[in-house]
Design a protein around this motif. Structure first.
Motif, PDB file in Angstrom:
ATOM      1  N   THR A  27       0.829  -1.206   0.000  1.00 11.77           N
ATOM      2  CA  THR A  27       0.000   0.000   0.000  1.00 11.77           C
ATOM      3  C   THR A  27       0.863   1.256   0.000  1.00 11.77           C
ATOM      4  OG1 THR A  27      -1.758  -1.155   1.185  1.00 11.77           O
ATOM      5  CG2 THR A  27      -1.808   1.249   1.242  1.00 11.77           C
ATOM      6  N   GLU A  28       1.935   1.246   0.773  1.00 14.63           N
ATOM      7  CA  GLU A  28       2.838   2.402   0.800  1.00 14.63           C
ATOM      8  C   GLU A  28       3.475   2.627  -0.569  1.00 14.63           C
ATOM      9  OE1 GLU A  28       6.975   3.801   2.995  1.00 14.63           O
ATOM     10  OE2 GLU A  28       5.617   2.453   4.063  1.00 14.63           O
ATOM     11  N   SER A  29       3.794   1.539  -1.270  1.00  9.09           N
ATOM     12  CA  SER A  29       4.356   1.666  -2.617  1.00  9.09           C
ATOM     13  C   SER A  29       3.357   2.336  -3.561  1.00  9.09           C
ATOM     14  CB  SER A  29       4.739   0.280  -3.142  1.00  9.09           C
ATOM     15  OG  SER A  29       5.226   0.354  -4.467  1.00  9.09           O
ATOM     16  N   HIS A  30       2.088   1.956  -3.462  1.00  7.33           N
ATOM     17  CA  HIS A  30       1.044   2.584  -4.283  1.00  7.33           C
ATOM     18  C   HIS A  30       0.901   4.065  -3.911  1.00  7.33           C
ATOM     19  CE1 HIS A  30      -1.046  -1.567  -4.937  1.00  7.33           C
ATOM     20  NE2 HIS A  30       0.029  -1.411  -5.689  1.00  7.33           N
ATOM     21  N   PHE A  31       1.008   4.348  -2.633  1.00  8.58           N
ATOM     22  CA  PHE A  31       0.902   5.724  -2.148  1.00  8.58           C
ATOM     23  C   PHE A  31       2.043   6.581  -2.696  1.00  8.58           C
ATOM     24  CE2 PHE A  31       1.850   8.727   1.471  1.00  8.58           C
ATOM     25  CZ  PHE A  31       0.783   9.575   1.250  1.00  8.58           C
ATOM     26  N   ARG A  32       3.245   6.048  -2.695  1.00  9.14           N
ATOM     27  CA  ARG A  32       4.386   6.772  -3.252  1.00  9.14           C
ATOM     28  C   ARG A  32       4.166   7.080  -4.732  1.00  9.14           C
ATOM     29  NH1 ARG A  32       9.892   4.882  -0.552  1.00  9.14           N
ATOM     30  NH2 ARG A  32      10.622   5.005  -2.704  1.00  9.14           N
ATOM     31  N   ASP A  33       3.618   6.114  -5.462  1.00  9.26           N
ATOM     32  CA  ASP A  33       3.349   6.315  -6.885  1.00  9.26           C
ATOM     33  C   ASP A  33       2.317   7.422  -7.096  1.00  9.26           C
ATOM     34  OD1 ASP A  33       5.105   4.281  -7.496  1.00  9.26           O
ATOM     35  OD2 ASP A  33       3.541   2.758  -7.753  1.00  9.26           O
ATOM     36  N   LEU A  34       1.330   7.484  -6.218  1.00  8.74           N
ATOM     37  CA  LEU A  34       0.293   8.514  -6.325  1.00  8.74           C
ATOM     38  C   LEU A  34       0.870   9.921  -6.214  1.00  8.74           C
ATOM     39  CD1 LEU A  34      -2.708   7.135  -4.212  1.00  8.74           C
ATOM     40  CD2 LEU A  34      -2.724   7.661  -6.661  1.00  8.74           C
ATOM     41  N   LEU A  35       1.915  10.055  -5.402  1.00  8.53           N
ATOM     42  CA  LEU A  35       2.495  11.378  -5.138  1.00  8.53           C
ATOM     43  C   LEU A  35       3.803  11.604  -5.890  1.00  8.53           C
ATOM     44  CD1 LEU A  35       1.849  11.670  -1.289  1.00  8.53           C
ATOM     45  CD2 LEU A  35       0.466  12.562  -3.162  1.00  8.53           C
ATOM     46  N   ALA A  36       4.063  10.761  -6.893  1.00  7.50           N
ATOM     47  CA  ALA A  36       5.336  10.843  -7.624  1.00  7.50           C
ATOM     48  C   ALA A  36       5.532  12.189  -8.308  1.00  7.50           C
ATOM     49  CB  ALA A  36       5.417   9.712  -8.646  1.00  7.50           C
ATOM     50  N   ASP A  37       4.451  12.881  -8.673  1.00  2.00           N
ATOM     51  CA  ASP A  37       4.568  14.188  -9.337  1.00  2.00           C
ATOM     52  C   ASP A  37       4.892  15.307  -8.359  1.00  2.00           C
ATOM     53  OD1 ASP A  37       3.978  13.047 -11.773  1.00  2.00           O
ATOM     54  OD2 ASP A  37       1.832  13.528 -11.680  1.00  2.00           O
ATOM     55  N   ALA A  39       6.747  14.644  -5.056  1.00  7.15           N
ATOM     56  CA  ALA A  39       7.908  14.422  -4.182  1.00  7.15           C
ATOM     57  C   ALA A  39       8.541  13.074  -4.500  1.00  7.15           C
ATOM     58  CB  ALA A  39       7.488  14.469  -2.712  1.00  7.15           C
ATOM     59  N   GLU A  40       9.829  12.957  -4.161  1.00 11.60           N
ATOM     60  CA  GLU A  40      10.533  11.686  -4.315  1.00 11.60           C
ATOM     61  C   GLU A  40       9.933  10.651  -3.368  1.00 11.60           C
ATOM     62  OE1 GLU A  40      12.901  10.855  -6.433  1.00 11.60           O
ATOM     63  OE2 GLU A  40      12.910  12.840  -7.385  1.00 11.60           O
ATOM     64  N   GLY A  41      10.007   9.394  -3.790  1.00 11.63           N
ATOM     65  CA  GLY A  41       9.403   8.326  -3.011  1.00 11.63           C
ATOM     66  C   GLY A  41       9.929   8.225  -1.592  1.00 11.63           C
ATOM     67  N   ASP A  42      11.254   8.347  -1.416  1.00 11.48           N
ATOM     68  CA  ASP A  42      11.838   8.247  -0.080  1.00 11.48           C
ATOM     69  C   ASP A  42      11.342   9.370   0.821  1.00 11.48           C
ATOM     70  OD1 ASP A  42      13.182   5.995  -0.816  1.00 11.48           O
ATOM     71  OD2 ASP A  42      15.128   6.974  -1.083  1.00 11.48           O
ATOM     72  N   HIS A  43      11.184  10.557   0.245  1.00 14.67           N
ATOM     73  CA  HIS A  43      10.682  11.688   1.034  1.00 14.67           C
ATOM     74  C   HIS A  43       9.240  11.432   1.467  1.00 14.67           C
ATOM     75  CE1 HIS A  43      10.163  15.763   2.484  1.00 14.67           C
ATOM     76  NE2 HIS A  43       9.103  15.907   1.703  1.00 14.67           N
ATOM     77  N   VAL A  44       8.445  10.886   0.567  1.00 15.45           N
ATOM     78  CA  VAL A  44       7.053  10.570   0.908  1.00 15.45           C
ATOM     79  C   VAL A  44       7.008   9.569   2.054  1.00 15.45           C
ATOM     80  CG1 VAL A  44       4.930   9.487   0.081  1.00 15.45           C
ATOM     81  CG2 VAL A  44       6.168  11.095  -1.398  1.00 15.45           C
ATOM     82  N   SER A  45       7.847   8.539   1.989  1.00 20.26           N
ATOM     83  CA  SER A  45       7.873   7.520   3.046  1.00 20.26           C
ATOM     84  C   SER A  45       8.311   8.109   4.381  1.00 20.26           C
ATOM     85  CB  SER A  45       8.802   6.372   2.653  1.00 20.26           C
ATOM     86  OG  SER A  45       8.270   5.619   1.576  1.00 20.26           O
TER      87      SER A  45
END
Length: 235
Positions: A27-37, A39-45
């Motif tokens: 789910t977190e991976s899907h969430f990172r993809d949603l916000l890819a435009d 922020a960077e994935g690591d920052h989102v996490s």
């Protein structure tokens, strides 16, 4: 009259009896993809983890709090500009967590079957009541337990209360789980045996130093080691 060394055995649920954290990671991976435009994935996490830490005191453990933390994080990283469709998708993937299949871990059923009737078995778990009840029912393991305790947190006081309520006190009880922080360390502090069963995926907020010097601390590779360990303690 001979006093039995153990009368009550407590089991954690998520990532001890069945898989759980892997679904949060997906789910977190899907969430990172949603916000890819935005922020960077690591920052989102990183921001999501901080939100989860802040919100534990308000929402507790479980899917509902995780979903609210994702929404809060989305608003933070987009500076309040997260589109409605993004928020809607977050709610959707949060709901999907509530319907993931229940996959029992190796030796879970055999171990419970071997102990059932010999000891008072208690399922002690954190999280959403509805979700934990669903997973227990779908796991097919519910009939092995004499009692189920869904708690807001696991502390030494929690274990003293539960093992006093369902048995002869914490000194004649054992807690088995994959979290050192929640399942093992507080059970040891209460005077019980604490058995650590490592899982490849354990939430970062559940990590603490291993209490290797504690006399009642034990570690086993998987649930297949529970019965031999108990037999050794009670011999």
């Amino acid at each position: 009259m001979t006093i039995r060394p153990l009368t009550v055995i407590g089991f954690d649920a998520d990532d001890t009896l069945w898989q759980n954290e892997q679904y949060y990671k997906l789910t977190e991976s899907h969430f990172r993809d949603l916000l890819a435009d935005y922020a960077e994935g690591d920052h989102v996490s990183e921001r999501l983890l901080e939100a989860e830490k802040r919100n534990l005191a308000y929402y507790g453990f479980g899917i509902k709090g995780f979903t609210l933390s994702m929404i809060e994080t989305a608003l933070e990283v987009t500076e309040g500009k997260a589109p409605a469709e993004v928020v809607g998708r977050i709610l959707s993937i949060g709901r999907e967590l509530l319907s993931h299949p229940v996959e029992c871990l190796p030796h879970a059923r055999d171990t419970l079957e071997a102990l059932c009737g010999q000891y008072f078995l208690v399922l002690i778990t954190k999280g959403d009541l509805f979700d934990q009840e669903r997973k227990l029912a779908q796991s097919g393991l519910g009939d092995y337990f004499d009692a189920v305790e869904v708690v807001s947190d696991k502390t030494a006081t929690t274990y003293r209360r539960i093992f006093g309520k369902h048995g002869d006190g914490p000194e004649q009880a054992m807690m088995i789980g994959n979290s050192l922080k929640s399942d093992v360390v507080p059970a040891l502090a209460a005077g019980s045996w604490g058995v650590f069963v490592p899982h490849a995926l354990t939430w970062v907020l559940e990590h603490v130093e291993k209490p290797a010097e504690a006399p009642r601390f034990r570690e086993i590779d998987d649930l297949g080691g529970v019965k031999p360990l108990i037999d050794d303690i009670c011999s």
